[in-house]
Design a protein around this motif. Structure first.
Motif, PDB file in Angstrom:
ATOM      1  N   GLU A  13       3.990 -10.130   2.214  1.00 40.97           N
ATOM      2  CA  GLU A  13       4.178 -10.294   3.637  1.00 40.97           C
ATOM      3  C   GLU A  13       5.617 -10.592   3.932  1.00 40.97           C
ATOM      4  OE1 GLU A  13       0.177 -12.762   4.286  1.00 40.97           O
ATOM      5  OE2 GLU A  13       1.494 -12.717   6.033  1.00 40.97           O
ATOM      6  N   GLU A  46       4.783  -5.301  12.040  1.00 41.49           N
ATOM      7  CA  GLU A  46       4.169  -4.722  10.855  1.00 41.49           C
ATOM      8  C   GLU A  46       3.285  -3.528  11.216  1.00 41.49           C
ATOM      9  OE1 GLU A  46       2.197  -6.628   6.839  1.00 41.49           O
ATOM     10  OE2 GLU A  46       1.696  -7.551   8.757  1.00 41.49           O
ATOM     11  N   THR A 203       4.160  -4.222  16.629  1.00 36.86           N
ATOM     12  CA  THR A 203       3.075  -4.574  15.716  1.00 36.86           C
ATOM     13  C   THR A 203       1.945  -3.570  15.911  1.00 36.86           C
ATOM     14  OG1 THR A 203       3.643  -6.855  16.157  1.00 36.86           O
ATOM     15  CG2 THR A 203       1.560  -6.452  14.987  1.00 36.86           C
ATOM     16  N   ASP A 219       2.703  -0.551   6.195  1.00 37.20           N
ATOM     17  CA  ASP A 219       3.441  -1.586   5.477  1.00 37.20           C
ATOM     18  C   ASP A 219       2.463  -2.324   4.576  1.00 37.20           C
ATOM     19  OD1 ASP A 219       5.855  -1.036   6.718  1.00 37.20           O
ATOM     20  OD2 ASP A 219       5.316  -2.269   8.455  1.00 37.20           O
TER      21      ASP A 219
END
Lengths: 383, 599
Positions: A13, A46, A203, A219
């Motif tokens: 992460e 992300e 996101t 990702d």
């Protein structure tokens, strides 16, 4: 099964703040749990993908995030704030559906502008400018006055994307947005989706049943099965170090072996008597403490087809074995699928099957082998 | 305006919007309570409350009275079942009013199904010029005022009707079908067979051709494939049509009143008679019996529908065969010959009444063409005494009431449609509660409104009273809105759910989505629902005749009923006027509604 397995602790992460968080979220329909005690964190910016077979709960998870469903228990949080009881229109999400769901009674421009009825366009832009800007972004600058139904599937999909992005949502949710398109178009569009996502840094939570698509754009990937993510990790990790047998078999082709550990000849090295074969195979374990095993344990490990070496029938089994001469198996070609660049060959090995990828055609009896490092231990059952 | 003001306004608007649906639902429930549940309850309560004390005596009297229940009443009053069964099997059995009502409803249902199915077969399986028009025409009987249908039947089957004229012309003895059970059953079939045809056609058209082809490829012959694949998908629709027909004909009123008279009295006619005789308690008890039977059928049907509604729209409908093939084989000829015979029967049942009515309106006593009957209407308008029914107020009232009823029924229907298309626990109950007006006697609703709203009610010191006209509008809205629900619901249910969800994710509240997305997309169905409500109101007779008493609030159907007893001519002329008005609403339905599922 620990749902945290394979997450965290390995730099998977980013350090970005958490944009969306699911905390012990369960959604039941009657007796069955469509989503079962899911805990996930999606970081800001992300590209996060929920992948799994149909019925695994990925779409329900997305709908819980969007607010179309309320969890039976657990909490969905956006930027740390609980979304319990917050209706979809108050969540700042953009959603793209598989059916695109363009409003058929509005033009393309009106579709894209619809969300601007409820949210102001970004500072310094007018409504019309915002619509033009988004149509530009999805490469359909002249479509504003057209009828959604006059567009092709791929174009409709891009308009749906522009519409979802127009109000500037915090989170973009994509529910199988490409399933209705043909394979080639899908590849082109997913590249475009990825480009737009990284350009805007938004996101994004993406739902797909197509593991190849998941690996290509994400990702991080959560591989879901039976309402729970079995592994949450970057695509490479998911592919190379699947956390469970399900992940190993769902993501890409794989050969899964099960057997008993009979020896531990060196550190991080095991000798395994494989079920259904006479051979003892050598496997190197990695540093993951979850895969540490000792003599007498039952283990399962996998070897990717591209890591299986094949030598033709006239060759010596040793040609296929590892440099140290280990892991040589004898098998027979059962069937072959020509895929262009390579050929996917299914081999009969005892009463089991192995899958290999070869460039030159093979037939009859063959020798197969692999390096102990290319084996990945997925399950250990201690005695 | 300053920024904070705008913000406050925006917040206010959002607040209103986010609760708009709830507010509308509450308003609709309130309207139903005021206009339907409360008035109905006040009347029905009389059946069990006599002189301030709760008693079941009135019920017991009704239930054990052979006049109402025939031989079954003896069973209820304690006689041995075998004795009752023996009398039931004897030729001179007595059915009683309730038994007779059920009996004629069953006959009417059978006749409607028998007349409706060939039409469905024709419409679903054959291609011919005018098929789409014919399909649309199946909606006509439904919007035709029943009193007008009655006039048409009198003009056709009456002593001097067209049927007898035709029989005399070919040298056959005349028949008198008027005031017979046959006439009532045929009139009911006129009304309900197209309904059966309509729902069955829709189901037949949604059978996926590939399912039939699969069955054929697996070895089933055409008949077997029909029995195994088509019939199971079509028969729920036939049942729908039959259940609704039963409920409608069980509560029948104007047709029996005009074509049967009191010698063929059904429960509803008798309730009307009891109300006129001011025997409210007995009327209420009888109405409850009627309601229980109707609701029982309706509920059983709704449960069945909920269980079996898969609504899989056929990916590819069965191909239609040409009705007139260039070189027909014997096997092709047979079904077509059957349909030909059916066309003759259908012509007599469906076309003759309308044609006869129009014909009678321009035919004088001597058989010559004349406009006397229309002239009569004009003269009556100019010279009629105050107590006489004059045409213009009837036309004006009909139009005003229908407009008002539509404006009321439309939002109610849309709200109920929205509430009943979403899936949740207890939806069937909401559905049934909202559809109850279809099953409750119009006499009772009318009477309840008359004594409640018109005579006034006192609630917490406030006296609430409405004029007869307002009460009529309310009663019409209540009887019309279920049809709005029935036309709008299928459209809403068929919408891609992600359209609604997309709009919500983009920031629209639930009510806003209805306005921006759902209503525009089902707009034709909304307009069709409005036309339905309008037509139902124009033709409504039962509660109007109760509420119009005393007030000068009579409508066209009431005027026709007043005329019909004395002179047929003016009644037919008035009927033609009514036909034109309802015909216009039909054009609106057709132009905007197109083809839709359901009623």
């Amino acid at each position: 099964m620990g749902s945290e397995r394979g997450t965290g602790g390995r730099g998977d992460e980013t350090d970005a703040p958490v944009a969306v968080e699911l905390d012990g979220v369960t959604k039941r329909y009657g007796e069955t749990a469509a989503v079962d005690d899911v805990t996930l964190r999606v970081r800001e910016g992300e590209f996060f993908t929920l992948v799994g077979p149909s019925g695994c709960g990925k779409t329900t998870t997305l709908r819980l995030i969007a607010g179309f469903e309320e969890p039976t228990s657990g909490t969905v949080r956006f930027a740390g704030e609980s979304m319990a009881g917050v209706p979809p229109e108050a969540r700042d999400v953009g959603v793209v559906f598989q059916s695109y769901a363009l409003f058929p009674h509005m033009t393309v421009g009106e579709n894209v502008a619809y969300g601007l009825n409820f949210a102001d366009p970004p500072e310094g832009t007018t409504r019309d400018e915002r619509v033009a800007e988004l149509l530009e972004l999805v490469d359909l600058p002249d479509a504003a006055d057209r009828d959604p139904e006059s567009l092709s599937g791929g174009q409709q999909q891009r308009i749906a994307m522009a519409r979802a992005l127009a109000p500037g949502p915090d989170v973009l949710l994509l529910d199988e947005p490409m399933s209705a398109l043909d394979a080639r178009l899908r590849e082109r569009l997913r590249a475009q989706v990825k480009r737009i996502q990284s350009e805007l840094g938004i996101t994004t939570i993406y739902v797909t049943h197509d593991q190849e698509e998941a690996l290509a754009v994400s990702d991080r990937v959560a591989v879901m099965n039976d309402g729970t993510p079995e592994q949450v990790a970057p695509p490479r990790t998911v592919y190379r170090e699947p956390a469970t047998r399900f992940v190993a078999e769902f993501v890409g082709d794989n050969n899964v072996f099960a057997g008993s550990v009979v020896d531990a000849p060196a550190e991080n090295e095991l000798a395994v008597d494989v079920d259904g074969g006479d051979e003892t195979l050598r496997v190197r374990t990695d540093a993951d403490p979850g895969t540490a095993a000792s003599v007498g344990d039952r283990i399962a490990f996998c070897v990717r087809p591209e890591n299986l070496r094949v030598a033709g029938a006239d060759g010596n089994p040793g040609d296929a074995a590892s440099p140290a001469g280990e892991n040589a198996l004898r098998a027979t070609v059962a069937s072959a699928e020509f895929l262009g660049e390579t050929t996917r060959v299914t081999l009969d090995w005892g009463d089991r099957e192995l899958v290999v990828r070869v460039v030159d055609p093979i037939d009859g009896a063959v020798a197969v082998g692999f390096d102990p490092e290319d084996a990945h231990v997925i399950e250990v059952e201690s005695r | 305006m300053t920024g904070t003001d705008t913000q406050r306004l925006t917040r206010l608007r959002e607040g209103v919007e986010s609760h708009a649906l709830t507010a509308l639902a509450v308003l609709t429930s309130a309207a139903l309570v005021v206009a339907f549940y409360y008035p109905t309850a006040t009347v029905l309560i009389e059946a069990v409350v006599v002189d301030g004390a709760v008693t079941l005596a009135t019920f017991a009297d009704v239930l054990t009275d052979p006049f109402y229940f025939g031989e079954l009443a003896r069973l209820l009053s304690g006689e041995s079942p075998t004795a009752v069964a023996r009398s039931l099997l004897s030729p001179d059995r007595r059915l009683g009013i309730v038994g007779f009502t059920a009996y004629q409803a069953v006959l009417s249902t059978l006749a409607s199904v028998a007349l409706g199915l060939p039409a469905a077969y024709l419409l679903a399986r054959f291609e011919f010029p005018g098929r789409r028009t014919l399909r649309s025409l199946t909606i006509v009987p439904f919007v035709l005022p029943s009193i007008m249908v009655a006039v048409g039947f009198v003009a056709t089957f009456g002593e001097n009707g067209t049927l007898n004229a035709a029989l005399t012309a070919v040298g056959l003895p005349p028949v008198d079908l008027l005031f017979t059970l046959e006439a009532v059953v045929i009139a009911h079939a006129f009304y309900n067979a197209p309904l059966v045809a309509r729902v069955t056609t829709a189901a037949w058209e949604s059978v996926d051709a590939s399912a039939v082809e699969t069955a054929r490829s697996l070895g089933a012959g055409p008949v077997r494939a029909f029995v195994d694949v088509v019939a199971p998908q079509v028969y729920p629709a036939v049942l729908t049509g039959a259940a609704l027909t039963f409920v409608f004909t069980f509560g029948t009123f104007p047709i029996v009143l005009a074509l049967g008279g009191f010698q063929l009295a059904t429960v509803e006619v008798f309730v009307y008679r009891l109300v006129r005789d001011l025997s409210y308690a007995e009327a209420a008890a009888l109405a409850i019996v009627e309601l229980v039977i109707s609701l029982g059928v309706l509920l059983a049907y709704l449960r069945y529908e909920a269980r079996s509604s898969t609504n899989t729209r056929g990916a590819r409908p069965l191909p239609r065969r040409p009705l007139f093939p260039p070189a027909p084989t014997l096997r092709e000829l047979l079904p077509r010959a059957g349909l030909g015979a059916y066309a003759v029967v259908a012509g007599v049942v469906f076309l003759a009444p309308i044609a006869s009515m129009v014909l009678a309106s321009v035919t004088g006593g001597d058989g010559a063409l004349t406009l006397d009957h229309y002239r009569f209407l004009v003269e009556r308008q100019q010279t009629g005494a105050a107590f006489q029914v004059r045409p213009w107020p009837a036309i004006r009232n009909s139009l005003v009431f229908a407009t008002g009823a539509t404006l009321l029924a439309l939002p109610m229907g849309v709200v109920v449609a929205v509430l009943t298309t979403r899936r949740y626990r207890g939806r069937t109950l909401v559905d049934a509660a909202a559809m109850a007006p279809l099953a409750v006697s119009g006499i009772i609703v009318g009477l309840g409104l008359l004594r409640g709203l018109v005579f006034g009610v006192e609630i917490a010191g406030w006296r609430i009273a409405a004029s007869g006209a307002v009460a009529i509008v309310v009663a019409h809205a209540v009887s019309g809105y279920p049809f709005v629900v029935r036309t709008v619901s299928p459209g809403l249910a068929g919408l891609d759910r992600s359209l609604v969800e997309s709009a919500r994710a983009l920031g629209a509240s639930r009510a806003r989505v209805i306005r921006d997305v759902e209503l525009p997309l089902v707009w034709p169905a909304v307009v069709a629902g409005a036309a339905f409500a309008f037509a139902i109101s124009i033709g409504e007779f039962t509660s109007t005749v109760v509420l119009a008493t005393g007030a000068h609030a009579y409508t066209m159907p009431v005027a026709i009923e007043r005329f019909i007893g004395r002179r047929l001519g003016p009644a037919t002329a008035m009927g033609v006027v009514l036909l034109v008005v309802t015909g216009l609403s039909f054009v609106v339905i057709e132009r905007l509604g197109g083809e839709h599922r359901g009623l």
